[in-house]
Motif scaffolding. Structure first.
Motif, PDB file in Angstrom:
ATOM      1  N   ASN A 109      51.567  65.016  89.814  1.00 47.35           N
ATOM      2  CA  ASN A 109      51.870  63.643  89.411  1.00 47.35           C
ATOM      3  C   ASN A 109      51.007  62.640  90.177  1.00 47.35           C
ATOM      4  O   ASN A 109      50.470  61.685  89.599  1.00 47.35           O
ATOM      5  CB  ASN A 109      53.350  63.350  89.647  1.00 47.35           C
ATOM      6  N   ILE A 110      50.861  62.855  91.475  1.00 45.38           N
ATOM      7  CA  ILE A 110      50.026  61.975  92.299  1.00 45.38           C
ATOM      8  C   ILE A 110      48.578  62.017  91.807  1.00 45.38           C
ATOM      9  O   ILE A 110      47.909  60.981  91.691  1.00 45.38           O
ATOM     10  CB  ILE A 110      50.115  62.390  93.780  1.00 45.38           C
ATOM     11  N   VAL A 111      48.092  63.207  91.517  1.00 47.85           N
ATOM     12  CA  VAL A 111      46.720  63.357  91.029  1.00 47.85           C
ATOM     13  C   VAL A 111      46.568  62.722  89.646  1.00 47.85           C
ATOM     14  O   VAL A 111      45.566  62.044  89.364  1.00 47.85           O
ATOM     15  CB  VAL A 111      46.322  64.841  91.003  1.00 47.85           C
ATOM     16  N   ALA A 112      47.564  62.910  88.777  1.00 50.90           N
ATOM     17  CA  ALA A 112      47.514  62.307  87.436  1.00 50.90           C
ATOM     18  C   ALA A 112      47.468  60.782  87.531  1.00 50.90           C
ATOM     19  O   ALA A 112      46.738  60.125  86.769  1.00 50.90           O
ATOM     20  CB  ALA A 112      48.717  62.750  86.611  1.00 50.90           C
ATOM     21  N   GLU A 113      48.211  60.215  88.458  1.00 53.86           N
ATOM     22  CA  GLU A 113      48.189  58.764  88.651  1.00 53.86           C
ATOM     23  C   GLU A 113      46.829  58.297  89.165  1.00 53.86           C
ATOM     24  O   GLU A 113      46.344  57.223  88.783  1.00 53.86           O
ATOM     25  CB  GLU A 113      49.302  58.348  89.609  1.00 53.86           C
ATOM     26  N   ALA A 114      46.196  59.083  90.022  1.00 56.74           N
ATOM     27  CA  ALA A 114      44.858  58.748  90.504  1.00 56.74           C
ATOM     28  C   ALA A 114      43.833  58.816  89.363  1.00 56.74           C
ATOM     29  O   ALA A 114      42.921  57.985  89.285  1.00 56.74           O
ATOM     30  CB  ALA A 114      44.449  59.684  91.641  1.00 56.74           C
ATOM     31  N   LEU A 115      43.989  59.793  88.475  1.00 58.62           N
ATOM     32  CA  LEU A 115      43.123  59.883  87.306  1.00 58.62           C
ATOM     33  C   LEU A 115      43.293  58.652  86.424  1.00 58.62           C
ATOM     34  O   LEU A 115      42.314  58.073  85.929  1.00 58.62           O
ATOM     35  CB  LEU A 115      43.454  61.138  86.493  1.00 58.62           C
ATOM     36  N   ASP A 116      44.534  58.265  86.222  1.00 62.43           N
ATOM     37  CA  ASP A 116      44.835  57.088  85.412  1.00 62.43           C
ATOM     38  C   ASP A 116      44.215  55.837  86.030  1.00 62.43           C
ATOM     39  O   ASP A 116      43.638  54.998  85.332  1.00 62.43           O
ATOM     40  CB  ASP A 116      46.355  56.932  85.303  1.00 62.43           C
ATOM     41  N   PHE A 117      44.305  55.737  87.340  1.00 59.12           N
ATOM     42  CA  PHE A 117      43.726  54.605  88.063  1.00 59.12           C
ATOM     43  C   PHE A 117      42.210  54.554  87.860  1.00 59.12           C
ATOM     44  O   PHE A 117      41.627  53.488  87.623  1.00 59.12           O
ATOM     45  CB  PHE A 117      44.052  54.721  89.553  1.00 59.12           C
ATOM     46  N   ALA A 118      41.569  55.714  87.959  1.00 58.85           N
ATOM     47  CA  ALA A 118      40.112  55.778  87.793  1.00 58.85           C
ATOM     48  C   ALA A 118      39.697  55.303  86.406  1.00 58.85           C
ATOM     49  O   ALA A 118      38.743  54.527  86.252  1.00 58.85           O
ATOM     50  CB  ALA A 118      39.616  57.202  88.043  1.00 58.85           C
ATOM     51  N   LYS A 119      40.421  55.746  85.389  1.00 57.58           N
ATOM     52  CA  LYS A 119      40.071  55.362  84.019  1.00 57.58           C
ATOM     53  C   LYS A 119      40.352  53.886  83.756  1.00 57.58           C
ATOM     54  O   LYS A 119      39.588  53.207  83.071  1.00 57.58           O
ATOM     55  CB  LYS A 119      40.821  56.256  83.026  1.00 57.58           C
ATOM     56  N   GLU A 120      41.435  53.379  84.329  1.00 53.48           N
ATOM     57  CA  GLU A 120      41.760  51.956  84.164  1.00 53.48           C
ATOM     58  C   GLU A 120      40.733  51.063  84.850  1.00 53.48           C
ATOM     59  O   GLU A 120      40.578  49.896  84.485  1.00 53.48           O
ATOM     60  CB  GLU A 120      43.151  51.660  84.729  1.00 53.48           C
ATOM     61  N   ASN A 121      40.034  51.608  85.838  1.00 58.28           N
ATOM     62  CA  ASN A 121      39.049  50.829  86.583  1.00 58.28           C
ATOM     63  C   ASN A 121      37.614  51.116  86.145  1.00 58.28           C
ATOM     64  O   ASN A 121      36.669  50.987  86.918  1.00 58.28           O
ATOM     65  CB  ASN A 121      39.215  51.080  88.077  1.00 58.28           C
ATOM     66  N   GLY A 122      37.490  51.519  84.902  1.00 57.58           N
ATOM     67  CA  GLY A 122      36.167  51.589  84.293  1.00 57.58           C
ATOM     68  C   GLY A 122      35.404  52.879  84.457  1.00 57.58           C
ATOM     69  O   GLY A 122      34.195  52.919  84.192  1.00 57.58           O
ATOM     70  N   MET A 123      36.062  53.955  84.875  1.00 55.65           N
ATOM     71  CA  MET A 123      35.372  55.231  84.987  1.00 55.65           C
ATOM     72  C   MET A 123      34.902  55.683  83.602  1.00 55.65           C
ATOM     73  O   MET A 123      35.685  55.756  82.663  1.00 55.65           O
ATOM     74  CB  MET A 123      36.318  56.290  85.564  1.00 55.65           C
ATOM     75  N   GLU A 124      33.609  55.935  83.487  1.00 54.19           N
ATOM     76  CA  GLU A 124      33.052  56.355  82.212  1.00 54.19           C
ATOM     77  C   GLU A 124      32.556  57.798  82.313  1.00 54.19           C
ATOM     78  O   GLU A 124      31.760  58.119  83.189  1.00 54.19           O
ATOM     79  CB  GLU A 124      31.884  55.453  81.806  1.00 54.19           C
ATOM     80  N   PHE A 125      33.029  58.643  81.411  1.00 54.45           N
ATOM     81  CA  PHE A 125      32.626  60.041  81.430  1.00 54.45           C
ATOM     82  C   PHE A 125      31.393  60.243  80.546  1.00 54.45           C
ATOM     83  O   PHE A 125      31.405  60.982  79.574  1.00 54.45           O
ATOM     84  CB  PHE A 125      33.773  60.931  80.959  1.00 54.45           C
ATOM     85  N   LEU A 126      30.312  59.536  80.899  1.00 54.14           N
ATOM     86  CA  LEU A 126      29.067  59.705  80.164  1.00 54.14           C
ATOM     87  C   LEU A 126      28.437  61.047  80.529  1.00 54.14           C
ATOM     88  O   LEU A 126      28.571  61.516  81.655  1.00 54.14           O
ATOM     89  CB  LEU A 126      28.108  58.567  80.509  1.00 54.14           C
ATOM     90  N   GLU A 127      27.751  61.640  79.588  1.00 55.44           N
ATOM     91  CA  GLU A 127      27.171  62.972  79.804  1.00 55.44           C
ATOM     92  C   GLU A 127      26.265  63.014  81.029  1.00 55.44           C
ATOM     93  O   GLU A 127      26.276  63.972  81.796  1.00 55.44           O
ATOM     94  CB  GLU A 127      26.397  63.404  78.557  1.00 55.44           C
ATOM     95  N   GLU A 128      25.515  61.928  81.241  1.00 56.62           N
ATOM     96  CA  GLU A 128      24.589  61.912  82.374  1.00 56.62           C
ATOM     97  C   GLU A 128      25.299  61.768  83.715  1.00 56.62           C
ATOM     98  O   GLU A 128      24.691  61.970  84.773  1.00 56.62           O
ATOM     99  CB  GLU A 128      23.557  60.788  82.211  1.00 56.62           C
ATOM    100  N   ASN A 129      26.580  61.429  83.683  1.00 54.81           N
ATOM    101  CA  ASN A 129      27.352  61.270  84.922  1.00 54.81           C
ATOM    102  C   ASN A 129      28.159  62.510  85.292  1.00 54.81           C
ATOM    103  O   ASN A 129      28.887  62.492  86.289  1.00 54.81           O
ATOM    104  CB  ASN A 129      28.315  60.087  84.797  1.00 54.81           C
ATOM    105  N   ILE A 130      28.072  63.553  84.490  1.00 50.66           N
ATOM    106  CA  ILE A 130      28.891  64.749  84.708  1.00 50.66           C
ATOM    107  C   ILE A 130      27.994  65.969  84.871  1.00 50.66           C
ATOM    108  O   ILE A 130      27.087  66.202  84.067  1.00 50.66           O
ATOM    109  CB  ILE A 130      29.834  65.003  83.496  1.00 50.66           C
TER     110      ILE A 130
END
Length: 211
Positions: A109-130
């Motif tokens: 749950n703690i990790v899921a909330e951190a993931l949610d935080f990252a996405k809410e703050n503009g984390m973009e899963f672009l191919e060149e970033n992974i």
């Protein structure tokens, strides 16, 4: 099954070079000690081990390169607990598995909330970033700067991590693969929504609401 899901499902503990990963306060090999504690069958060691693991894989909404790899093995332990609930609901070890499931779900749950935080703050899963393969996180050039040094204190360790290791590609890959690991255990978490223990049910539902 693609190469990364196959890796998540099949990789073994001794196939991961844990010393090439970093957590909040220590290099990744510390996880092996904690894993022995949580696999011991002793409830006190289980709780203490999971508490130490929690602070190594998430800190103030930050995830670490160690996180997705640890989550693989926590997810497998959670799967074992769920199977135990179904097959041996009344045996003498059931208390251990209830504590195991609840504590691992707390971490998820703690990790899921951190993931949610990252996405809410503009984390973009672009191919060149992974990194195309999850295990590439084990051998990044950036990681070597922290792996090859001896640190006098935690502040120095964190400073090097944030300034030299935490590139956009390392962090985006960490977040991306952590989410992928969680998705691999979503069915198990869903089953735990029907567990007899209220705390387990509630945490499982909360996680699935976030995912």
């Amino acid at each position: 099954m693609d190469i990364n899901n196959k890796y998540i499902n099949e990789v073994q503990l001794d196939e991961i070079n844990w010393k090439n990963l970093v957590g909040t306060y220590h290099k990744g090999e510390i996880f092996l000690k904690y894993y022995n504690d949580i696999s011991s069958g002793d409830i006190k060691k289980l709780k203490e081990g999971l508490e130490k693991i929690e602070v190594e894989i998430e800190h103030q909404d930050t995830l670490w390169p160690l996180t997705p790899f640890v989550m693989i093995f926590l997810g497998r332990l959670l799967t074992s607990a769920q199977q135990h609930f179904e097959e041996n609901p009344d045996d003498e070890e059931i208390k251990f598995y209830k504590v195991l499931a609840e504590k691992i779900l707390d971490i998820f749950n703690i990790v899921a909330e951190a993931l949610d935080f990252a996405k809410e703050n503009g984390m973009e899963f672009l191919e060149e970033n992974i990194y195309p393969k999850m295990d590439e996180l084990l051998n990044t050039e950036e990681m070597q700067s922290i792996l090859e040094e001896d640190f006098e204190d935690e502040e120095e360790y964190e400073e090097v991590f944030y300034e030299e290791v935490l590139t956009e590609k390392v962090y985006c890959s960490t977040v991306y693969y952590t989410e992928l690991v969680l998705e691999n255990f979503k069915d198990i978490i869903k089953k735990l929504e029907n567990n007899q223990e209220e705390n387990i049910r509630e945490i499982a539902r909360k996680i699935n609401t976030i995912l």
